[in-house]
Design a protein around this motif. Sequence first.
Motif, mmCIF file in Angstrom:
data_model
loop_
_atom_site.group_PDB
_atom_site.id
_atom_site.type_symbol
_atom_site.label_atom_id
_atom_site.label_comp_id
_atom_site.label_asym_id
_atom_site.label_seq_id
_atom_site.Cartn_x
_atom_site.Cartn_y
_atom_site.Cartn_z
ATOM 1 N N TYR A 106 0.945 -1.247 0.169
ATOM 2 C CA TYR A 106 -0.010 0.059 0.214
ATOM 3 C C TYR A 106 1.045 1.309 -0.173
ATOM 4 O O TYR A 106 0.536 2.277 -0.620
ATOM 5 C CB TYR A 106 -0.935 0.037 1.438
ATOM 6 N N ILE A 122 -3.449 10.878 2.944
ATOM 7 C CA ILE A 122 -3.713 9.635 3.707
ATOM 8 C C ILE A 122 -2.710 9.323 4.549
ATOM 9 O O ILE A 122 -1.527 9.418 4.427
ATOM 10 C CB ILE A 122 -3.960 8.481 2.678
ATOM 11 N N PHE A 123 -2.845 9.152 6.041
ATOM 12 C CA PHE A 123 -2.198 8.948 7.023
ATOM 13 C C PHE A 123 -2.417 7.274 7.612
ATOM 14 O O PHE A 123 -3.269 6.764 7.514
ATOM 15 C CB PHE A 123 -2.437 9.790 8.528
ATOM 16 N N LEU A 124 -1.300 6.861 7.878
ATOM 17 C CA LEU A 124 -1.348 5.445 8.468
ATOM 18 C C LEU A 124 -0.819 5.444 10.052
ATOM 19 O O LEU A 124 0.200 5.937 10.325
ATOM 20 C CB LEU A 124 -0.296 4.643 7.772
ATOM 21 N N LYS A 125 -1.534 4.365 10.885
ATOM 22 C CA LYS A 125 -1.009 4.089 11.913
ATOM 23 C C LYS A 125 -0.692 2.830 12.253
ATOM 24 O O LYS A 125 -1.721 1.963 12.251
ATOM 25 C CB LYS A 125 -2.213 4.348 13.063
ATOM 26 N N GLU A 126 0.539 2.516 12.248
ATOM 27 C CA GLU A 126 1.191 0.951 12.467
ATOM 28 C C GLU A 126 1.229 0.753 14.062
ATOM 29 O O GLU A 126 1.667 1.712 14.833
ATOM 30 C CB GLU A 126 2.171 0.791 11.721
ATOM 31 N N PRO A 127 1.310 -0.314 14.629
ATOM 32 C CA PRO A 127 0.856 -1.483 13.970
ATOM 33 C C PRO A 127 -0.578 -1.772 14.013
ATOM 34 O O PRO A 127 -1.069 -2.859 13.428
ATOM 35 C CB PRO A 127 1.592 -2.619 14.688
ATOM 36 N N GLU A 128 -1.437 -1.051 14.304
ATOM 37 C CA GLU A 128 -2.912 -1.329 14.299
ATOM 38 C C GLU A 128 -3.506 -0.976 12.753
ATOM 39 O O GLU A 128 -4.493 -1.742 12.442
ATOM 40 C CB GLU A 128 -3.635 -0.149 15.200
ATOM 41 N N LEU A 162 -4.379 1.213 10.623
ATOM 42 C CA LEU A 162 -5.547 2.169 10.309
ATOM 43 C C LEU A 162 -5.014 3.220 9.548
ATOM 44 O O LEU A 162 -4.053 3.832 9.636
ATOM 45 C CB LEU A 162 -5.867 2.800 11.661
ATOM 46 N N LEU A 163 -5.951 3.439 8.448
ATOM 47 C CA LEU A 163 -5.593 4.676 7.451
ATOM 48 C C LEU A 163 -6.658 5.596 7.623
ATOM 49 O O LEU A 163 -7.931 5.302 7.792
ATOM 50 C CB LEU A 163 -5.982 4.134 6.048
ATOM 51 N N PHE A 164 -6.101 6.721 7.814
ATOM 52 C CA PHE A 164 -7.065 8.211 7.719
ATOM 53 C C PHE A 164 -7.017 8.847 6.540
ATOM 54 O O PHE A 164 -5.913 9.152 6.224
ATOM 55 C CB PHE A 164 -6.867 8.853 8.949
ATOM 56 N N GLY A 165 -7.929 9.237 5.870
ATOM 57 C CA GLY A 165 -7.924 9.922 4.763
ATOM 58 C C GLY A 165 -8.563 11.434 4.900
ATOM 59 O O GLY A 165 -9.534 11.338 5.575
#
Lengths: 107, 107
Positions: free
Chosen positions: A17, A42-48, A50-53
Amino acid sequence: MRYAMVIGLHADKVEHYKELHAAVWPDVLRAIRQNGVRDFSIFLKEPENLLFGTFLHEGDYTEAARRIDAEPAVQRWYQLTEPCQKPMPHRAEGEWWSFMDCVFHTE
Amino acid sequence: MRYAMVIGLHADKVEHYKELHAAVWPDVLRAIRQNGVRDFSIFLKEPENLLFGTFLHEGDYTEAARRIDAEPAVQRWYQLTEPCQKPMPHRAEGEWWSFMDCVFHTE
């Protein structure tokens, strides 16, 4: 008006991705812009995973989304991105990404 | 530069959190603005109760956050908002809200 939406990402698709989004196809970017979507991140939070757009759009976003989604390049793009994504367990009918409610805004 | 951060919300605190954010104290808004935070929005996804915050800031955000957090009004505000919030299971040391990585941006 600023919009925000959330969706999950399958753990084994995170790297793919990221690679896709490091070089989004020009025809996809053009479809977004021509339909009035601005300042889209678009932002990503690892390791959960989650994508925020979030993006800006003035006017009828439902109609703009319909036109964007109808573009052949966008449809091919979704064939790559949708298998990476895991929609939220509770989502509105017909949604892929889940739209969120704005509870606070200050300029 | 646009930032994004995520945190959970306790189910029994969702309505209280909305009420607080419908009328954020002027001193809190002033602390945010005076330290260079712009176009700050918080979005909520129910019933998963995820909060997504996003804002613009140029320059040294770490230092700006330190100054905002040191304001007495902000400290009193956190005494109301933090009991509502549920930090992400995997968060960086010292974080309350978890900052996210930008994987895509287009103007």
